[in-house]
Write an enzyme that holds these catalytic residues in place. Structure first.
Site, PDB file in Angstrom:
ATOM      1  N   ASP B 392       0.866  -1.154   0.000  1.00 51.55           N
ATOM      2  CA  ASP B 392       0.000   0.000   0.000  1.00 51.55           C
ATOM      3  C   ASP B 392       0.912   1.215   0.000  1.00 51.55           C
ATOM      4  O   ASP B 392       2.104   1.105   0.263  1.00 51.55           O
ATOM      5  CB  ASP B 392      -0.840  -0.074   1.270  1.00 51.55           C
ATOM      6  N   ARG B 594       7.939  17.032  -4.459  1.00 50.70           N
ATOM      7  CA  ARG B 594       6.866  17.395  -5.391  1.00 50.70           C
ATOM      8  C   ARG B 594       6.989  18.880  -5.688  1.00 50.70           C
ATOM      9  O   ARG B 594       7.033  19.693  -4.767  1.00 50.70           O
ATOM     10  CB  ARG B 594       5.522  17.174  -4.750  1.00 50.70           C
ATOM     11  N   ASP B 818      -6.708  -2.354   2.995  1.00 50.33           N
ATOM     12  CA  ASP B 818      -5.702  -3.350   2.606  1.00 50.33           C
ATOM     13  C   ASP B 818      -6.055  -4.746   3.105  1.00 50.33           C
ATOM     14  O   ASP B 818      -5.343  -5.706   2.819  1.00 50.33           O
ATOM     15  CB  ASP B 818      -4.336  -2.959   3.163  1.00 50.33           C
TER      16      ASP B 818
END
Lengths: 357, 1187
Positions: B392, B594, B818
């Protein structure tokens, strides 16, 4: 309201965590952290090779010693099934059980058998190790505590009328019942019976622990209420007429028989030479004969019987096999270590060349 | 589950609100959930049934039955029943405790309280008593109890905000809203109690982003879609209350439908063992047949006569029948080739390994004081065989914390740490963060290490001001003041939150907003900007802008967005700055940050007014409205003046990069499966070094139909093979190549590839005919990233790899989304210490940090696998050696099923005499140290290739066992032939033979250990000592006196073991059976050393010198710029803001607004719904249309 609830749970959680804080850290022990000091076995060339050479040398040496000592044993074996063919034939029919049959086998001893000489009977093809056969005995009966305990003895537990058989079971029933007498023809005249001992032919524990007569005034009353095995001619308390102490379950021939052999070919100790008179040194060379009362049938199951006279060495009556096996193992070990060394050296050279390149 | 059958029949669901009687007709599942398997009554039968389904247990039961038949019983019954009962009980107790905990957690969930409207009153009711059709009241921060139809809420327009982290792992808030007809109900209990709408909707299913239904109320029908539904597992946020009507409850809820089934997990070694047990059984049958035939012949030839001699009753049994009985007897005797203690020992070893995991301090996270935990104790060795890891993203790879790291303002870079000489240095602890204490509104958690930016601000750098002003103005953040007077930002994209917070700390504090204004405190002065236009973000534009009129009256356009897009729209005068900023951006990207470019434009009034007029006209259009608007946006967002760029770090969990690098070196393939957006996922892929610029190609599959997806997959594959083919050898016959592809392709592919696939495409790709294309392509790629996947798709991907690659898989995750993947992978790992516990509860192993995965696999997993294989090899060898002597003996005892050893020895051999040394080996053995295991990840490969225990190895063990049994039997046999004791007495009796054999066996078996710790020493010598003491005890007079029939070996040990000859036999047996093994092993190490052999050798030679830790050079990322604008951003918030519908009434818009709200306010919700459904699930056409 709900916010309050949440904050309460949070606080308790925090508390719990702080309490648990110490206990939740795993211990820093060698065991728990898998850091135990350990010796890791490494197959290093020198170690292995020297070990192999040593082991090989030891095996070779031991092999030679064993072969030599096996060679030093004097042994004579007389197979008498074929020689006493008439008796064998007679015994094939069980109805002839009361007819006596004797057989005399002369032989010549070219060398003196020095020291203690032991007489064995040897059976070929007699399966004393059959599962059902080995089971068919009652140790508690043989211990004399409970004569009526014939639990495992089928099909030899009770006679037709229901009286328990003593000693019960197939092993006891099939006892080796030939009598073998060794006589020495000193001057080719009257043969002298070689004095033989029938004591100390059993294991000490068998005689004094495993086998006991039931306690009573005399043996015959002790065995009252039982009957003899069907194959036997005499009851168990009359096995040895000469020595009253050698009767009942304590009869040494009986005890020897009851110790079942591991393989279908086996020899069992029958008599020991009593080293007196002429025989103080052992058995002198000369003419002898075995006088055998032939009772034990073997031809029906293609078996054979023989009588063996033998001396011993330091390791007992060892055969050639062990010595040979040791020698072979030693030789193979050396061979292996030489080839390993060769391979290793070749490889090392290659590696060196590789490095030089 | 028991109701699954009924469920499959349900096609359509009809629910009437507040009418339990009506709803009972349909027998819908109530809100109780069961994850437990048994109850008190069903436990015994079900559990026993399950246990005897295991091949081994059934086999032992069968043996036990055989042993109870007296005719064929050759071993006493206790040799089997005692261990069998022991094993069954142990397993049953374990299952019972597991189930008890499941009951407990079920009860805990089922007994949660929620407010339910019953008999016109709100009552606290346990979750399990909530029925379909009930009306439930939820309060802020509460978990939703069932799948609800939202009726009304405290917020304007009956909006409500939910967090869906449990469902899909996304932490940003989502908006749901009630139908306007129901929102009128408000909090009026009486009206709610009278609500009697009937909902007709789809049957329970697992699609999280799809719902279709119709509400019939008051003679009109209203269509329902996903926007009106709150799902179980969500948490209500920022909404003080809401009312909902239960549509799906308990097992029918989408959360439970998505959780996948609990499967009984078995390791591949277990499965191999099952096969081997069958083989061995076949082998046994063969041996039995040989011996049975031998018995028939013997009975026929010899036994018949022998029997009559022994007065056996004639004709009692004929030879064929005797052979038949013998067959079964031998089956019993030889059963010890697979002793039951094998299974017990395996469980014990695994338990030991599990404890080592629990105890490992290097997997203990002190930050939250959470140790690693092996929650399943039966899977350890599989940890050493993992080939695929499915991870994940959020919470597992990343911490889900965004921090403002660096920026470039007007060509100057800020955020790097400089030393006194002005040189860039690495971050150290010495560096002091900028002190923001002068600013009372500063966020305490924010840290920035470059003091120069603060200095620039103090010096009054206008560009820096403009930069920070932009950050404070151009965003969709909502502000709130909490009770302590602190500013709280409600962010729907954490990136934006980081930027606004940064601006806040540097003195440009975003205070509040109304639909028409934005209030910012600039270095202590309150400024109110008029918001003239809001040019919203979308996936194509990849930028957002605001047009504001500042207090001085100037109109400005502030824009932030993806650099690639923004740079095209710059004014030509920016060229120098552009080059500088581009360099900076590359630098930022290289560090995995980012990035976002920032620009502004001054507008003159006239131009703006014209433009605005056109925008209003465009909005009024019915057709081509969107295109027109987009065109107008393009028109105004040009000739921008570049300000700089920002760099935000999506903080990775500690050690993620190293862990991933190391695991890749161990040839483990890591797939990222995330519910996040494609851009975010790709960015994280780059940040974790899973995607690099060195990769030849990154295939992105984002088709919306099955045909498109297939086409894209084919194209990608062709591309891959095409490049490969051309690089290898021009023309090759196509079909032939295609045939050989599967086998050769992996070796022939040069260069690394990566595959990125999104949820919609995955849904199509998982369809049966495209599956093969997908798996083929995916397995040839080094990295696979699946984004926007639902929990069930995660499980499907895992299943796909499991089924098509037959590889061992591991899934790691932290959230409820998950769970299904954790359950379906061979090994499920949960990250503990997070808010939800679902992932941990469903997992097999849990720990607090992703980086521990490295140690779990490379150290614990590798050791477990190594030890288990060694144990199994040894165990099979041991038992073949132990048992096969019976076979050889059969030829010398008339095939009468006589055992070689004492029955007691047989009963105790595996349990007492040899269990501990072999267990100690299985638990403690180490081929190389843990440090070496970590330093050389290649050591992991034997596990993946199944090299240490497989059928081939099994045959080697078998051969080894057969050899040893031959030596063990025939050397004593030869020696016992014609032998006599030292005093002439018989020593070749059966009992002495048994003792000799047993002693040689124990000595030969005990010595095979290569890693000697204290415990090994104690166990080995202890076992040998135990053997002798038990031997002498059982052969002692005392015990014989008490039980003469049970211990007939009296005096045997004493007699036999004092004979030199017997010891010579034992010695020779030992030498002869050990020697070839040593030769074999030595040559193997010398000629074909494995990696671990080499490492051992190297370590040995370096023992004196300090062992050098192999330091891998820190891999420096060099990656291209990837703009990370608003990755977690959703379109549509601009409209929310400008319409003001998400703002509380307490901030009434100033009456004197220059401009009116831009859009038609009644249609904004429809717009929002349409757009979100377009982006979230473009294939589901749920438009809100009044029927």
């Amino acid at each position: 309201m709900s916010e309050e609830y949440i904050s309460v749970t949070c606080r308790t959680k925090m508390k719990r965590i702080s309490e648990d804080y110490q206990s939740r850290v795993p211990d820093n022990t060698a065991l728990k952290q898998q850091q135990l000091p350990a010796y890791r076995l490494q197959l290093s060339a020198t170690g292995i090779l020297s070990g192999f050479f040593a082991a090989g040398a030891f095996c070779l040496g031991m092999g030679i010693i064993l072969i030599l000592s096996a060679k030093s044993i004097k042994e004579i074996e007389v197979k008498y099934t074929k020689i006493c063919a008439n008796c064998a034939e007679l015994r094939e029919d069980a109805t002839n059980f009361d007819k006596e049959c004797t057989c005399s086998i002369p032989f010549y001893l070219s060398e003196t058998m020095k020291g203690n000489v032991y007489m064995y009977y040897k059976l070929y093809g007699f399966y004393q190790n059959l599962y059902q056969y080995i089971l068919s005995r009652s140790n508690s009966q043989l211990l004399g505590t409970d004569l009526k305990d014939v639990g495992n003895c089928a099909p030899f537990s009770n006679s037709h009328d229901g009286t328990p058989i003593a000693p019960c079971g197939a092993i006891a029933n099939s006892i080796f019942n030939d009598t073998i007498i060794l006589s020495y023809n000193l001057n080719s005249s009257i043969p002298i019976e070689v004095p033989m001992l029938r004591s100390k032919i059993t294991w000490w524990t068998d005689k004094y622990v495993k086998f006991q007569n039931p306690s009573s005034i005399n043996l015959s009353s002790a065995f009252a209420g039982t009957t003899k095995p069907p194959y036997w001619s005499k009851p168990v308390y009359e096995l040895d007429e000469e020595d009253p102490g050698n009767n009942g379950f304590l009869n040494e021939d009986f005890i020897v028989w009851m110790r079942t052999a591991a393989f279908p070919t086996f020899k069992k100790l029958y008599r020991r030479l009593n080293r007196i008179q002429y025989f103080i040194e052992g058995l002198p060379a000369g003419n002898y004969s075995f006088n055998i009362t032939y009772n034990f049938p073997v031809t029906r199951f293609k078996g054979e019987k023989s009588v063996v006279l033998s001396t011993l060495t330091w390791s007992g009556g060892s055969s050639l096999f062990l010595g040979l096996a040791y020698t072979v193992t030693g030789a193979v070990t050396w061979l292996a270590s030489f080839s390993m060394m060769a391979i290793h050296l070749m490889l090392k050279k290659k590696k060196m060349l590789f490095i030089q390149d | 589950m028991f109701c699954s059958k009924k469920k499959s029949l349900e096609v359509e669901r009809t629910v009437k609100a507040n009418d339990r009687e009506y709803n009972e007709k349909f027998q819908y599942a109530d809100n109780r959930i069961h994850t437990s398997k048994y109850n008190v009554l069903t436990f015994l039968p079900i559990n026993l049934f399950e246990q005897f389904q295991r091949v081994a247990n059934a086999y032992f039961l069968f043996l036990l039955i055989l042993q109870l038949i007296p005719e064929i019983s050759s071993l006493t019954w206790f040799t089997t029943i005692v261990p069998l009962v022991l094993v069954i009980t142990m397993t049953a107790v374990k299952d019972a405790t597991d189930d008890y905990f499941r009951h407990k957690s079920d009860n805990q969930v089922n007994n949660r309280l929620s407010e339910v409207l019953i008999n016109s009153k709100l009552q606290n009711e346990k979750w399990m008593n909530v029925k379909v059709g009930d009306i439930v009241k939820l309060e802020n921060n509460q978990f939703v109890a069932a799948d609800l139809l939202l009726l009304s809420s405290s917020e304007p327009h009956s909006l409500c905000y939910i967090e869906t982290a449990e469902l899909d792992g996304e932490t940003n808030l989502k908006v749901r809203h009630a139908l306007s007809v129901t929102s009128e109900l408000g909090a009026d209990i009486n009206r709610l109690a009278k609500f009697d709408g009937i909902v007709v909707c789809e049957a329970p299913n697992n699609k999280l982003d799809k719902f279709m239904g119709v509400l019939s109320w008051k003679d009109s029908k209203h269509s329902l879609n996903n926007e009106n539904i709150i799902l179980r597992g969500c948490i209500l946020r920022n909404t003080s209350w809401c009312f909902g009507m239960v549509i799906f409850a308990g097992p029918d809820t989408k959360l439970i439908q998505n959780s996948g089934k609990t499967k009984f997990k078995r390791t591949s070694i277990d499965r191999l063992l099952n096969t081997l047990v069958l083989w061995i059984f076949g082998f046994l049958v063969c041996l039995g047949i040989i011996l049975a035939i031998g018995n028939s012949i013997w009975e026929n030839q010899v036994g018949d006569q022998f029997r009559t001699f022994l007065f056996w009753k004639e004709g009692e049994k004929n030879s064929v029948f005797s052979g038949f009985l013998t067959f079964w007897s031998y089956i019993i005797i030889l059963n010890t080739v697979v002793p039951i203690s094998l299974y017990v020992s395996m469980e014990v070893i695994r338990l030991g390994h599990s404890y080592f995991i629990n105890w490992d301090r290097r997997m203990y996270y002190s930050g939250k004081s959470i140790p690693a935990e092996a929650r399943t104790t039966t899977l350890n060795e599989e940890l050493g065989q993992i080939e695929y890891i499915f991870s994940d993203k959020t919470g597992t790879l990343t911490q889900n914390i965004m921090t403002f790291k660096k920026c470039s303002i007007n060509g100057k870079i800020y955020g790097e740490v400089h030393d006194d000489m002005g040189q860039k240095t690495h971050m150290t602890k010495k560096n002091e963060p900028v002190d923001f204490s002068v600013n009372p509104q500063a966020d305490r958690t924010f840290q920035f290490f470059d003091h120069r930016l603060m200095e620039s601000i103090k010096l009054g750098d206008s560009k820096a001001y403009e930069f920070l002003r932009l950050l404070a103005l151009c965003h969709t953040v909502m502000s709130e003041e909490n009770s302590a007077g602190q500013l709280i930002y409600q962010v729907q994209s954490p990136d934006e939150g980081a930027l606004v917070t940064a601006a806040r700390n540097f003195g440009f504090i975003f205070k509040s907003r109304t639909p028409e204004t934005i209030t910012v405190e600039e270095l202590g002065t309150l400024m109110t900007y008029q918001l003239l236009a809001f040019l919203d973000f979308n996936n194509i534009r990849k930028r957002m802008s605001v047009i504001v009129r500042n207090p001085e009256g100037q109109i400005k356009l502030y824009c932030k967005g993806a650099d690639t897009i923004l740079f095209e729209k710059l004014h030509p005068s920016n060229e120098d700055l552009l080059n500088l900023t581009t360099d900076h951006l590359s630098e930022f990207a290289g560090e995995g940050l980012r990035t976002l470019a920032i620009a502004y434009r001054d507008l003159d009034d006239k131009y703006f007014k014209e433009w605005h007029k056109m925008l209003e006209d465009a909005n009024a259009l019915m057709d081509e409205r969107d295109e027109r608007i987009a065109g107008l946006y393009e028109e105004i967002e040009r000739d921008l003046m570049l300000l700089g760029a920002t760099a935000v770090e999506d903080k990775l969990q500690e050690g993620v990069i190293e862990t991933i690098t190391n695991l890749s070196l161990a040839d483990i393939k890591i797939w990222v499966l995330t519910g996040d957006k494609q851009e975010t996922a790709i960015n994280i892929g780059y940040a974790c070094n899973m995607l690099t610029d060195d990769m030849k190609d990154v295939f992105i599959i984002s088709g919306n139909t099955a045909v498109e997806v297939r086409e894209e997959l084919r194209k990608a594959k062709e591309n891959l093979f095409g490049q490969n083919r051309s690089s290898s050898n021009g023309h090759v016959v196509f079909e032939k190549q295609q045939l050989e592809l599967d086998s050769v392709v992996e070796e022939t592919i040069t260069g690394d590839y990566a595959l990125v696939i999104n949820g919609h495409s995955l849904a199509h790709a998982l369809e049966s005919d495209v599956k093969n294309d997908l798996i083929e392509l995916a397995c040839m790629c080094k990295t696979v990233v699946c984004c926007r996947v639902t929990p069930l798709q995660k499980a499907q991907v895992v299943e796909l790899v499991k089924n098509y690659r037959h590889a061992v898989t591991l899934a790691i995750g932290d959230g409820a989304n998950d769970v299904s993947m954790i359950k379906s992978a061979h090994i499920g790992v949960g990250i503990s210490g997070q808010e939800g516990l679902q992932a941990v509860l469903a997992s097999d192993y849990s720990f607090a940090q992703f980086r521990y995965l490295q140690r779990l696999l490379l150290v614990h997993g590798r050791w477990s696998y190594f030890r288990m294989c060694k144990f199994l090899r040894y165990f099979f060898y041991k038992n073949f050696a132990f048992t096969l002597v019976h076979f050889w003996f059969g030829f010398f005892c008339g095939f009468s099923a006589q055992t070689v050893y004492d029955q007691w020895f047989i009963a105790l051999f595996n349990i007492v005499y040899t269990s501990l040394p072999v267990l100690a080996m299985g638990i403690f053995d180490q081929d190389v140290s843990d440090q070496s295991s970590m330093d050389y990840p290649q050591l992991y490969e034997p596990g993946q290739l199944n090299l240490l225990f497989n059928k081939h190895k099994f045959f080697i063990c078998m051969a080894h066992g057969i050899y040893t049994s031959l030596v063990l039997f025939f050397i004593p046999y030869g020696a016992f032939y014609n032998v006599a004791g030292e005093d002439g007495q018989l020593i070749a009796d059966y009992q002495s033979f048994a003792v000799t054999m047993a002693t040689s066996l124990v000595i030969v078996i005990a010595l095979d250990t290569s890693y000697w710790t204290v415990i090994n020493h104690v166990f080995i010598w202890g076992s040998v000592a135990t053997y002798f003491s038990v031997l002498f005890t059982m052969h002692s007079n005392g015990i014989f006196g008490i039980f003469p029939n049970q211990f007939p070996f009296v005096g045997n040990a004493r007699h036999s073991l004092t004979q030199k000859c017997i010891w010579l036999v034992i010695l020779l047996t030992t030498v002869a059976s050990v020697m070839p093994v040593v030769v074999f092993r030595f040559l193997k190490v010398d000629l074909f050393p494995t990696l671990s052999d080499q490492i051992r050798q190297r370590q040995k030679s370096q023992k004196k010198a300090r062992p050098l830790r192999s330091q891998r050079p820190q891999t420096r990322r060099s990656s291209s710029r990837r703009s990370g604008y608003a990755f977690a951003h959703q379109e549509g918030y601009g409209e929310l803001i400008t319409s003001g519908r998400n703002m509380r009434a307490k901030n009434p818009p100033p009456a004197s607004g220059l401009e009116k709200t831009l859009y038609n306010s009644t249609s904004w919700i429809e717009n929002l719904c349409k757009k979100t459904t377009d982006t979230v699930s473009s294939f589901s056409q749920d438009k809100t249309v009044k029927l």
